[in-house]
Scaffold this motif. Structure first.
Motif, PDB file in Angstrom:
ATOM      1  N   SER A  61      69.766  15.638  56.479  1.00  0.00           N
ATOM      2  CA  SER A  61      70.964  15.827  57.425  1.00  0.00           C
ATOM      3  C   SER A  61      71.335  17.163  57.435  1.00  0.00           C
ATOM      4  CB  SER A  61      72.408  14.939  56.898  1.00  0.00           C
ATOM      5  OG  SER A  61      72.899  15.444  55.904  1.00  0.00           O
ATOM      6  N   PHE A  62      71.602  17.653  58.641  1.00  0.00           N
ATOM      7  CA  PHE A  62      71.963  18.984  58.779  1.00  0.00           C
ATOM      8  C   PHE A  62      73.031  19.453  57.971  1.00  0.00           C
ATOM      9  CE2 PHE A  62      69.471  18.345  62.523  1.00  0.00           C
ATOM     10  CZ  PHE A  62      68.156  19.148  61.964  1.00  0.00           C
ATOM     11  N   ARG A  63      74.147  18.342  57.864  1.00  0.00           N
ATOM     12  CA  ARG A  63      75.271  18.730  56.914  1.00  0.00           C
ATOM     13  C   ARG A  63      74.689  18.915  55.387  1.00  0.00           C
ATOM     14  NH1 ARG A  63      80.321  14.828  57.577  1.00  0.00           N
ATOM     15  NH2 ARG A  63      81.002  16.659  56.426  1.00  0.00           N
ATOM     16  N   GLU A  64      73.806  18.200  54.953  1.00  0.00           N
ATOM     17  CA  GLU A  64      73.524  18.076  53.573  1.00  0.00           C
ATOM     18  C   GLU A  64      72.660  19.752  53.421  1.00  0.00           C
ATOM     19  OE1 GLU A  64      70.373  15.817  50.671  1.00  0.00           O
ATOM     20  OE2 GLU A  64      70.623  15.106  52.847  1.00  0.00           O
ATOM     21  N   LEU A  65      72.005  19.819  54.495  1.00  0.00           N
ATOM     22  CA  LEU A  65      71.221  21.239  54.271  1.00  0.00           C
ATOM     23  C   LEU A  65      72.099  22.324  54.432  1.00  0.00           C
ATOM     24  CD1 LEU A  65      68.289  22.450  54.329  1.00  0.00           C
ATOM     25  CD2 LEU A  65      68.804  22.607  57.021  1.00  0.00           C
ATOM     26  N   LEU A  66      73.133  22.494  55.381  1.00  0.00           N
ATOM     27  CA  LEU A  66      73.900  23.762  55.660  1.00  0.00           C
ATOM     28  C   LEU A  66      75.231  23.624  54.794  1.00  0.00           C
ATOM     29  CD1 LEU A  66      73.103  23.853  59.548  1.00  0.00           C
ATOM     30  CD2 LEU A  66      72.059  25.079  57.534  1.00  0.00           C
ATOM     31  N   GLU A  67      75.844  22.519  54.632  1.00  0.00           N
ATOM     32  CA  GLU A  67      77.252  22.538  54.117  1.00  0.00           C
ATOM     33  C   GLU A  67      77.312  22.580  52.520  1.00  0.00           C
ATOM     34  OE1 GLU A  67      79.806  19.747  56.405  1.00  0.00           O
ATOM     35  OE2 GLU A  67      79.027  20.450  58.029  1.00  0.00           O
ATOM     36  N   CYS A  68      76.253  22.443  51.715  1.00  0.00           N
ATOM     37  CA  CYS A  68      76.381  22.450  50.367  1.00  0.00           C
ATOM     38  C   CYS A  68      76.677  23.725  49.725  1.00  0.00           C
ATOM     39  CB  CYS A  68      75.133  21.545  49.839  1.00  0.00           C
ATOM     40  SG  CYS A  68      73.896  22.238  49.794  1.00  0.00           S
ATOM     41  N   ILE A  69      77.270  23.928  48.840  1.00  0.00           N
ATOM     42  CA  ILE A  69      77.205  25.284  48.171  1.00  0.00           C
ATOM     43  C   ILE A  69      76.037  25.692  47.723  1.00  0.00           C
ATOM     44  CG2 ILE A  69      79.574  25.035  47.318  1.00  0.00           C
ATOM     45  CD1 ILE A  69      78.442  24.492  44.621  1.00  0.00           C
ATOM     46  N   GLU A  70      75.589  27.091  47.631  1.00  0.00           N
ATOM     47  CA  GLU A  70      74.392  27.554  47.104  1.00  0.00           C
ATOM     48  C   GLU A  70      73.745  26.915  45.916  1.00  0.00           C
ATOM     49  OE1 GLU A  70      71.668  31.398  47.219  1.00  0.00           O
ATOM     50  OE2 GLU A  70      73.602  31.227  48.124  1.00  0.00           O
ATOM     51  N   LYS A  71      74.499  26.801  45.000  1.00  0.00           N
ATOM     52  CA  LYS A  71      73.928  25.890  43.898  1.00  0.00           C
ATOM     53  C   LYS A  71      73.483  24.618  44.185  1.00  0.00           C
ATOM     54  CE  LYS A  71      74.987  24.853  38.977  1.00  0.00           C
ATOM     55  NZ  LYS A  71      76.065  24.696  37.893  1.00  0.00           N
ATOM     56  N   LYS A  72      73.902  24.002  44.813  1.00  0.00           N
ATOM     57  CA  LYS A  72      73.385  22.706  45.098  1.00  0.00           C
ATOM     58  C   LYS A  72      72.404  22.520  46.142  1.00  0.00           C
ATOM     59  CE  LYS A  72      76.757  19.851  43.584  1.00  0.00           C
ATOM     60  NZ  LYS A  72      76.475  18.982  42.249  1.00  0.00           N
ATOM     61  N   PHE A  73      72.226  23.444  47.047  1.00  0.00           N
ATOM     62  CA  PHE A  73      71.161  23.801  47.948  1.00  0.00           C
ATOM     63  C   PHE A  73      69.926  24.033  47.212  1.00  0.00           C
ATOM     64  CE2 PHE A  73      68.209  26.601  50.101  1.00  0.00           C
ATOM     65  CZ  PHE A  73      67.791  25.970  50.959  1.00  0.00           C
ATOM     66  N   LEU A  74      70.054  24.986  46.065  1.00  0.00           N
ATOM     67  CA  LEU A  74      68.674  25.322  45.336  1.00  0.00           C
ATOM     68  C   LEU A  74      68.334  24.138  44.179  1.00  0.00           C
ATOM     69  CD1 LEU A  74      70.017  28.793  44.387  1.00  0.00           C
ATOM     70  CD2 LEU A  74      68.232  28.467  45.847  1.00  0.00           C
ATOM     71  N   GLN A  75      69.394  23.399  43.902  1.00  0.00           N
ATOM     72  CA  GLN A  75      68.943  22.469  43.023  1.00  0.00           C
ATOM     73  C   GLN A  75      68.373  21.181  43.772  1.00  0.00           C
ATOM     74  OE1 GLN A  75      72.877  21.350  41.210  1.00  0.00           O
ATOM     75  NE2 GLN A  75      72.687  22.504  39.646  1.00  0.00           N
ATOM     76  N   ARG A  76      68.651  20.807  45.040  1.00  0.00           N
ATOM     77  CA  ARG A  76      68.151  20.177  45.941  1.00  0.00           C
ATOM     78  C   ARG A  76      66.952  20.356  46.537  1.00  0.00           C
ATOM     79  NH1 ARG A  76      66.258  16.429  48.484  1.00  0.00           N
ATOM     80  NH2 ARG A  76      67.141  14.899  49.826  1.00  0.00           N
TER      81      ARG A  76
END
Length: 98
Positions: A61-76
């Motif tokens: 989901s674009f929300r999952e990709l764009l709206e999460c904080i940087e730390k979560k993005f990197l972890q995911r």
């Protein structure tokens, strides 16, 4: 307040590059407030590499990709794949925006 130029550039990227419908964005106005250079383009670039290498099978989901904080993005999206290119790509895209 968002400038007209920023809105146009962001909408253009969402619609022409990412293939989103303008109605989708209109219902999620937060997407227009995100930085094109510091968030959208770096994260979209990482996703494209993951898809090309078949490292991600499910639809993201674009929300999952764009709206999460940087730390979560990197972890995911970066660290689980142990691909140094992904981290370098992400950091390079962030550096270009500076």
């Amino acid at each position: 307040m968002l400038s007209e130029d920023k809105i146009n550039a962001t909408m253009s990227f969402y619609v022409n590059t990412m293939g989103l419908k303008s109605s989708y964005i209109a219902n999620r106005l937060l997407l227009l407030a995100l930085s094109l250079e510091k968030r959208i383009i770096p994260r979209w670039s990482v996703l494209q590499v993951l898809l090309c290498k078949d490292l991600i099978k499910k639809e993201i989901s674009f929300r999952e990709l764009l709206e999460c904080i940087e730390k979560k993005f990197l972890q995911r999206f970066v660290t689980p794949f142990e691909d140094s290119y992904l981290l370098k790509l992400y950091k390079d895209k962030l550096d270009v925006s500076k």
